[in-house]
Scaffold this active site. Structure first.
Site, PDB file in Angstrom:
ATOM      1  N   GLU A   1      63.711  29.995  59.232  1.00 21.36           N
ATOM      2  CA  GLU A   1      63.468  30.996  60.280  1.00 21.36           C
ATOM      3  C   GLU A   1      64.715  31.850  60.480  1.00 21.36           C
ATOM      4  O   GLU A   1      65.837  31.342  60.527  1.00 21.36           O
ATOM      5  CB  GLU A   1      63.129  30.253  61.563  1.00 21.36           C
TER       6      GLU A   1
ATOM      7  N   GLN B   1      52.592  48.645  45.632  1.00 12.90           N
ATOM      8  CA  GLN B   1      51.253  48.369  46.156  1.00 12.90           C
ATOM      9  C   GLN B   1      50.846  49.486  47.112  1.00 12.90           C
ATOM     10  O   GLN B   1      50.637  49.278  48.298  1.00 12.90           O
ATOM     11  CB  GLN B   1      51.241  47.007  46.857  1.00 12.90           C
TER      12      GLN B   1
ATOM     13  N   HIS C   1      58.449  54.792  44.953  1.00 11.91           N
ATOM     14  CA  HIS C   1      57.638  54.646  43.745  1.00 11.91           C
ATOM     15  C   HIS C   1      56.559  55.729  43.679  1.00 11.91           C
ATOM     16  O   HIS C   1      56.228  56.217  42.600  1.00 11.91           O
ATOM     17  CB  HIS C   1      57.001  53.263  43.719  1.00 11.91           C
TER      18      HIS C   1
ATOM     19  N   LYS D   1      51.474  54.846  26.845  1.00 14.55           N
ATOM     20  CA  LYS D   1      51.183  53.450  26.498  1.00 14.55           C
ATOM     21  C   LYS D   1      49.744  53.103  26.840  1.00 14.55           C
ATOM     22  O   LYS D   1      49.203  53.551  27.855  1.00 14.55           O
ATOM     23  CB  LYS D   1      52.156  52.493  27.188  1.00 14.55           C
TER      24      LYS D   1
ATOM     25  N   ASP E   1      62.004  46.416  36.155  1.00  9.01           N
ATOM     26  CA  ASP E   1      61.746  45.056  36.643  1.00  9.01           C
ATOM     27  C   ASP E   1      62.101  44.040  35.566  1.00  9.01           C
ATOM     28  O   ASP E   1      63.212  43.531  35.510  1.00  9.01           O
ATOM     29  CB  ASP E   1      60.287  44.944  37.076  1.00  9.01           C
TER      30      ASP E   1
ATOM     31  N   ALA F   1      61.978  44.804  32.279  1.00 11.68           N
ATOM     32  CA  ALA F   1      62.534  45.626  31.198  1.00 11.68           C
ATOM     33  C   ALA F   1      61.754  45.539  29.888  1.00 11.68           C
ATOM     34  O   ALA F   1      62.196  46.093  28.878  1.00 11.68           O
ATOM     35  CB  ALA F   1      64.008  45.280  30.951  1.00 11.68           C
ATOM     36  N   GLY F   2      60.612  44.881  29.879  1.00  5.84           N
ATOM     37  CA  GLY F   2      59.830  44.775  28.651  1.00  5.84           C
ATOM     38  C   GLY F   2      59.350  46.121  28.141  1.00  5.84           C
ATOM     39  O   GLY F   2      59.555  46.473  26.972  1.00  5.84           O
TER      40      GLY F   2
END
Length: 339
Positions: free
Chosen positions: A48, A106, A139, A204, A234, A236-237
């Protein structure tokens, strides 16, 4: 806001180095010492969160510096509880400085029975009495509309343009700005316009979520120095695979400019072992030891632009003026004097 009221900064635990740097830059800009308000943000044994402010903030113009990065939920709760503590202590105005706004991905319902968490977080922030938000590279720009309070969204592209003009000053005619997906074309186009370079896109296609089946380069990158531009990295892929595809299509070198270095899981290892010559990120998220030790990752500071933006909000002057080179260049003169 009356000029007799000083801007006061308070920070959570998400990115104390950036908060300290912003305070130092504000001191430099004003010639008046600006420090972080003395407070403690701690946790009880069960996790907490507890906040206690040790200085009088009655009637003060308060600025909470807190990225909602990993651990996102803890850092978000710290922000909300700090805002509540300040409002109950009679602060005249509470502004949230969110260098990185978590949950921004989101921002819409992509499937049935899913939430719009960015809107929920916006409602929670407004509900605690936060009256204004300052952030960087949302974003999706429309997230500003999720708030019923003013939102100032700074952009990293003007700072990246200064960095590029310094580090690639002998090869400006060979640069090609690349968007890693169709959705990021607007962001890439803005940077390309600032450095007067052409624009390419990596398209892609996914067979299923999380797996990229094919990447296609739209535009001629033959013998170009490619600069991939995006708002966050994030795992990096996708970034590393895009760099490989660009080289396979004839690019001379590949560099990346990413605003928010989330760098989750194997990201640092992937970038280190990738074909990218360099990955440039900002310090909106506190870099880990692995990021700091990576040989091809470089960090651009955001404290100068955030410090000036806070002062502009406090003074009631334009924040969008910081998008202009004539205003931004003097702020970064010590870093990019040759730009």
């Amino acid at each position: 806001m009356p000029q007799s009221t000083e801007p006061k900064l308070i920070a959570g635990n998400s990115n104390l180095p950036l908060a300290t740097a912003i305070a130092k830059r504000m001191t430099m800009h004003r010639g008046i010492h600006t420090g972080l308000v003395d407070a403690r943000v701690e946790r009880f044994n069960d996790g907490e969160i507890f906040v206690e402010v040790f200085e009088n903030v009655r009637g003060e113009d308060m600025y909470i510096i807190q990225s909602t990065s990993n651990p996102a939920n803890d850092n978000l709760m710290e922000l909300l509880i700090m805002a509540d503590a300040l409002r109950r202590s009679s602060a005249s105005r509470v502004t949230a400085i969110l260098p990185y706004f978590g949950y921004a991905r989101q921002d819409r319902r992509t499937k049935a029975r899913t939430p719009i968490s960015a809107k929920l977080v916006a409602n929670m922030m407004v509900g605690t009495g936060i009256e204004r938000v300052l952030t960087m590279d949302l974003h999706a720009a429309q997230i500003q509309g999720f708030f019923d309070i003013p939102v100032d969204n700074l952009y990293a592209s003007p700072v990246f343009a200064l960095d590029i003009k310094t580090h690639f000053k002998d090869n400006m005619n060979d640069l090609m700005v690349v968007s890693p997906d169709v959705g990021g074309v607007g962001r890439a186009r803005e940077l390309a316009k600032r450095i007067n370079s052409p624009l390419s896109i990596v398209d892609k296609r996914r067979e299923k979520p999380g797996e990229i089946a094919e990447m296609t380069v739209i535009g001629n990158v033959e013998d170009k120095i490619c600069l991939i531009v995006d708002d966050m990295c994030d795992t990096a892929g996708t970034l590393c695979k895009a760099a490989q595809v660009l080289l396979e299509n004839g690019a001379r070198e590949v560099h990346s400019y990413i605003t928010h270095g989330v760098m989750s899981g194997p990201a640092v290892e992937r970038v280190t072992n990738s074909v990218m010559k360099s990955l440039v990120i900002t310090d909106t998220i506190q870099p880990s030891e692995a990021v700091l030790g990576a040989k091809n990752i470089r960090i651009v500071p955001t404290a100068p632009v955030f410090a000036q933006a806070i002062l502009n909000i406090w003074n009631g002057t334009s924040v969008s003026s910081l998008f202009e080179d004539s205003t931004l260049t003097p702020i970064y003169e010590s870093l990019y004097s040759a730009a």
